[in-house]
Every structure is written in C-alpha cells, then in structure tokens.
Design an enzyme around this catalytic site. Structure first.
Site, PDB file in Angstrom:
ATOM      1  N   GLU A  20     -15.126   0.190 -28.895  1.00 44.81           N
ATOM      2  CA  GLU A  20     -14.982  -0.607 -27.666  1.00 44.81           C
ATOM      3  C   GLU A  20     -14.358  -1.985 -27.935  1.00 44.81           C
ATOM      4  OE1 GLU A  20     -19.013   1.066 -25.435  1.00 44.81           O
ATOM      5  OE2 GLU A  20     -19.122  -0.749 -26.644  1.00 44.81           O
ATOM      6  N   CYS A  26     -16.092 -33.683 -15.500  1.00 41.86           N
ATOM      7  CA  CYS A  26     -16.996 -34.821 -15.669  1.00 41.86           C
ATOM      8  C   CYS A  26     -18.061 -34.472 -16.690  1.00 41.86           C
ATOM      9  CB  CYS A  26     -17.632 -35.175 -14.340  1.00 41.86           C
ATOM     10  SG  CYS A  26     -16.414 -35.864 -13.267  1.00 41.86           S
ATOM     11  N   GLU A  27     -17.636 -34.326 -17.909  1.00 41.40           N
ATOM     12  CA  GLU A  27     -18.562 -33.928 -18.950  1.00 41.40           C
ATOM     13  C   GLU A  27     -17.912 -34.265 -20.287  1.00 41.40           C
ATOM     14  OE1 GLU A  27     -20.905 -30.858 -17.762  1.00 41.40           O
ATOM     15  OE2 GLU A  27     -21.356 -30.127 -19.738  1.00 41.40           O
TER      16      GLU A  27
HETATM   17  N1  LLP Z   1     -19.090  -3.410 -26.518  1.00 41.26           N
HETATM   18  C1  LLP Z   1     -20.220  -4.061 -26.196  1.00 41.26           C
HETATM   19  C2  LLP Z   1     -21.448  -3.294 -25.949  1.00 41.26           C
HETATM   20  C3  LLP Z   1     -20.235  -5.452 -26.109  1.00 41.26           C
HETATM   21  O1  LLP Z   1     -21.367  -6.079 -25.815  1.00 41.26           O
HETATM   22  C4  LLP Z   1     -19.042  -6.179 -26.350  1.00 41.26           C
HETATM   23  C5  LLP Z   1     -19.023  -7.632 -26.252  1.00 41.26           C
HETATM   24  C6  LLP Z   1     -17.874  -5.456 -26.653  1.00 41.26           C
HETATM   25  C7  LLP Z   1     -17.940  -4.075 -26.747  1.00 41.26           C
HETATM   26  C8  LLP Z   1     -16.556  -6.122 -26.900  1.00 41.26           C
HETATM   27  O2  LLP Z   1     -16.564  -7.005 -27.959  1.00 41.26           O
HETATM   28  P1  LLP Z   1     -15.181  -7.630 -28.503  1.00 41.26           P
HETATM   29  O3  LLP Z   1     -14.395  -6.529 -29.131  1.00 41.26           O
HETATM   30  O4  LLP Z   1     -14.447  -8.186 -27.317  1.00 41.26           O
HETATM   31  O5  LLP Z   1     -15.606  -8.691 -29.440  1.00 41.26           O
HETATM   32  N2  LLP Z   1     -18.289 -14.281 -24.800  1.00 41.26           N
HETATM   33  C9  LLP Z   1     -18.314 -14.127 -26.248  1.00 41.26           C
HETATM   34  C10 LLP Z   1     -18.285 -12.696 -26.643  1.00 41.26           C
HETATM   35  C11 LLP Z   1     -19.362 -11.907 -25.991  1.00 41.26           C
HETATM   36  C12 LLP Z   1     -19.214 -10.483 -26.360  1.00 41.26           C
HETATM   37  C13 LLP Z   1     -20.153  -9.663 -25.604  1.00 41.26           C
HETATM   38  N3  LLP Z   1     -20.034  -8.275 -25.879  1.00 41.26           N
HETATM   39  C14 LLP Z   1     -17.140 -14.866 -26.830  1.00 41.26           C
HETATM   40  O6  LLP Z   1     -16.342 -15.389 -26.068  1.00 41.26           O
HETATM   41  O7  LLP Z   1     -16.985 -14.954 -28.048  1.00 41.26           O
END
Ligand code: LLP
Length: 490
Positions: free
Chosen positions: A329, A414-415
């Site tokens: 994923e 504003c931070e």
């Molecule tokens: N599968 C599941 C079950 C997940 O929870 C996530 C990400 C992915 C796949 C995809 O992960 P990727 O390949 O995009 O790293 N907001 C944070 C990242 C949160 C990820 C949450 N889950 C950031 O900006 O670093």
C-alpha cells in the site's frame, strides 16, 4: 574565489550543505519533467512557473501527471517482477490518504493499481472516479456502521478489520444484509520502522491493529490476533482473506519490511494449521520513503521488492506453505515527489542569532538568519509543524548570482511555529514578488491542509504533455463563508 563552503552558516544543521550551484535543481527531490528555461525559471514539461502563477495563482500545488503515472507503474512492475515466481505478482493499493481526488483515482486504475481508502469520504471519491469495488480496500480503526454498509454496498474487495470489536460489527452488519464480507485482519507485529532504523518489540501500545503478543488477551497464551482469526472463521458472514500489517512511514531500508513479513508468515502458517483454514492473502502495507532534502536516499522500488521477495520466498519454503498473494500500500512513494508547492515571497527580515553552543569560545558572536515569508504555510503543509519534517526550497522565478544565505521559509499564519522550510540556503537577493518552489509536497500536504486563519486551501494543477489543468480547484472566499450560517441564524 569564494567556494560554496565559505557561505556555510554555523546556524545550519549538520546535514545541510551549501549547494555548489544555488540555481540547480538538486536531485532526487524533483519530478521528472521539471527543469529550467533560459530565463532561469522552473518549468514543468516546458510550462513556466510564471505562466502557472498567472493562470492559477499561488500558493499552488503543481503535480506532474506523467511522473505520478510512471512512479505508480514502477511500483507495480517492480513488485510484479520480483514476486512473479512466488505468487504470480503483487496487488499494489495506492494509499489514497496521501493524496486523493477523482483524477488521481482514475490514473491509479488506468495504471493497473488498486486503491486503499480509509473513510467514507475516500470511498465517495473512488465511487465518483468509477473504481470498481473489487479494486478497493477500506481501512480505519473506527469505521462507522455507515462506512461498513457503504463498503458492502460497493462490494469492496476487502475490509481491513482493526479490532475484535469491529470484527463483530462487520459480521453482524453483513449477516443482517444476508451477505459475506471479505475481510483482512490488521496485525501489529511489533516492528516499527522509521527512515534508517527499525525496532522490534513484543508489545504494542497504539490504537491500530490486533497484537500478536501471546499475552495480549486475558486468556493465557492467546494473542489478540489469534482470537480474531478464531472468531473470523466462526462467522458465516465473514470470508477471511488474510492478514495485514503496516510498520511505519518514510522508511528507506527494507529490513523492517522483511522482519514483519517473516513474522506474519509464521503466524499465518500456524493459524492455517491450527484452524484448518487457508488465508490466501498477505498485505505488507506502505511506508516507502522519498527524498525531501538532498541527503535523503530512497531505494528504487526494485531493490525493496527484491529484498522482500527473497524473505517471502525463503520463509514460505521453510514453513512449507503455499505463498499467499502479496499486496502492498504505497502512498508517499508514488505521489510525494510528483509535486512541488509554488509560493510567492512577501515579507523578508533578518534576525541575529547567538552562536550555537558547540562553537567553543565564540561567546557574544551572532549570526544572521533570514526569514522569508510566503503566501501559504502550515495550512498547506502541516508536516514541519506536526512531525518536524524537513523540506527544501529553491528560487523558482529566476536564476540569481547572489551569495547563498541561510534562510527559514515561513508561512503567513498567526503562529510562530508556522515554518515551511526550517533551514535552506537561498540567494541573498530573494525579494518580495519572487516565486519559491518547495519540492516533495505531493503526499500528506494537501491531504492535511486546513483553513486556519481563514486561508483558502490551494488548488492542485496537473501537468501532462506540456498542458496544465486543475484537478482540484483552489478555494475561494465564498467557499470559506459558505458553511458559516450567518448572523440571521444565530
Ligand atoms: N497503509 C496503511 C495502513 C497506512 O496507515 C498508511 C499510512 C499507508 C498504507 C501509506 O503509507 P505511506 O506509503 O504513504 O508512507 N501523515 C504522516 C504519515 C501518516 C501515514 C499514515 N498511514 C506524514 O505526513 O508523514
């Protein structure tokens, strides 16, 4: 002659080098098709940033559709090739949470990928894009009944169940509809990876998933994961497809994925034998890292795929099981580097900062740090504030011969923590009206955007074959006021 190093600031973090050429686009942060024209402006497939600003305004997310498609295909091709002899290929689910709109969902499908969603809203985007339910997965630790029903309405290929509690709910809802829900169980293998390191622990103290630790239920020797497998096999309204794990984000080394795969395969084999079942699928999640700064070193998909395939191949042979069909994923690794954010520079100021403590005998010495304010900020990129994430930036609207100056790119909120790029060398003559580009903003930037301080969220433009089109329009002031019910209703 001055060298780049002569301009190094003692205030800069150790990893940040003064670029040899401030006007050059440093690999590997940029999408393919991004270059510079004779005027020194950044271009995407020949379109200049000033043309893009003229048509769409700033801040603006500028995405290369061709780059998105080729990164999506690269994952699919690399994993298919590495796993061909093991399980006939891999199902790649693009993690929509990183960035999703109907255009992107349709590219994902056209490139032969599936789509991972984690809310009713993401399912709505998938439905609008015409993605078949069989190519969709649904995640989430707290799916509502409405979301479970929607997944069943859309005949989803898989619902990834996160807890025993949820398993019961899915079974009940499916049963009341006279249907069978296709389910995977999300396990927490105790493997956590981040960038270069991973740690393995027995216990999990987090909201996601079913623990594999043997004392994770009150019954001796029984893990929450096993309890869920046993329960899943007992419901007539559940078809247990297999197991899932996701070990973290922004991971460069394949070791963590390999350890998680080994653990899950061992457990899958044990459960298959104990409960006389077959679980035909195993999902190893996302988390593949990208380059946000010149010092980040992501691995090509083929390298990760081959490392993971080697482990799956040997572990399945050791356990004497038929390898399950593998799925992954990736989100960030597909969309992250396809996009840069284009900002216009406004206010500039320079402060003097005390010498860092490490500078022996340099008491009472101060150094300059220049603050470069742009017309967006934490509302279009919350990652520096949320995760201390580092980014990079370049003067996008012209070349400059000025000397490098340590700069901090900040937003207009504003931070005081509203930082876009904590440390970057920019030419000393950057001035109001210049355009700046921040690469690597395709993932979790637009997705996490907000209307803090009533800023309108930026639009997203996709460039393909030298033509730009809006795939998400920017918000207007009218959009912002639309949900405010007005004085008459108070
Ligand atoms: N599968 C599941 C079950 C997940 O929870 C996530 C990400 C992915 C796949 C995809 O992960 P990727 O390949 O995009 O790293 N907001 C944070 C990242 C949160 C990820 C949450 N889950 C950031 O900006 O670093």
């Amino acid at each position: 002659m001055n060298t780049a190093a002569d301009h190094a600031s003692p205030l800069a973090p150790e990893w940040l080098a003064v670029p040899a050429d401030l006007n050059a686009l440093q690999e590997p942060m940029w999408a393919s098709g991004v270059g510079k024209n004779d005027a020194g402006e950044i271009t995407v497939e020949g379109l200049s940033v000033s043309e893009l600003k003229e048509r769409f305004g700033t801040p603006l997310f500028v995405m290369s559709e061709s780059d998105f498609r080729s990164r999506a295909r690269a994952f699919k091709d690399a994993f298919d090739a590495a796993f061909a002899d093991i399980c006939g290929g891999v199902d790649v689910y693009y993690a929509g949470k990183s960035f999703l709109c109907t255009a992107v969902a349709s590219w994902v499908a056209e490139e032969g990928l599936r789509l991972d969603t984690c809310s009713g809203g993401e399912l709505a985007v998938a439905a609008r894009a015409g993605i078949e339910g069989s190519n969709l997965g649904l995640h989430g630790n707290n799916k509502s009944d409405a979301e479970i029903n929607r997944a069943l309405d859309m005949s989803l290929g898989r619902i990834v169940v996160d807890s025993i509690d949820e398993l019961e709910r899915v079974a009940k809802i499916a049963s009341s509809r006279g249907e069978v829900a296709k389910v995977m169980l999300r396990l927490t293998p105790g493997v956590h990876a981040h960038t270069h390191e991973f740690i393995a622990t027995a216990h999990e103290d987090q909201k996601f998933g079913l623990s594999m630790a043997e004392d994770s239920t009150e019954e001796a020797g029984l893990s929450a994961a096993e309890e869920a497998v046993a329960a899943a096999t007992s419901y007539a309204s559940i078809e247990l497809l297999g197991l899932h794990c996701h070990i973290g984000s922004q991971i460069f080394e394949p070791d963590g994925f390999a350890v998680a795969a080994e653990k899950l395969l061992g457990f899958l084999a044990a459960m298959q034998a104990k409960y006389s079942i077959v679980m035909p699928e195993l999902d190893l999640g996302g988390g593949y890292g990208i380059a946000y700064t010149p010092v980040d070193t992501p691995r090509p998909p083929a390298e990760i795929a081959e490392a993971m395939a080697a482990v799956v191949r040997s572990k399945c042979a050791e356990l004497g099981i038929t390898p399950p069909r593998i799925s992954i994923e990736p989100g960030r690794a597909i969309v992250g580097s396809t996009t840069f954010t284009l900002y216009e520079v406004g206010t500039l100021k320079t402060v003097r900062v005390d010498a860092p403590e490490s500078e022996d005998g340099q008491k009472n010495v101060t150094y300059p740090r220049r603050y470069v304010s742009v017309d967006g900020g934490m509302s279009d990129n919350a990652r520096p504030v949320l995760y201390d994430a580092d980014y990079s930036a370049i003067l996008a609207s012209r070349d400059s011969d000025a000397t490098p100056q340590l700069s901090r790119v900040v937003g207009k909120h504003c931070e005081s923590g509203d930082i876009v790029v904590r440390d970057v060398y920019l030419p000393a003559d950057v001035a109001a009206g210049d355009l700046l580009a921040v690469p690597g903003t395709g993932a979790y930037c637009w997705a996490l955007s907000s209307n803090y301080n009533y800023l309108a969220r930026p639009g997203v433009v996709a460039v393909r074959d030298g033509a730009a089109r809006l795939i998400v329009r920017g918000e207007t002031e009218e959009d912002l006021l639309n949900r405010d019910m007005g004085v008459a209703n108070v």
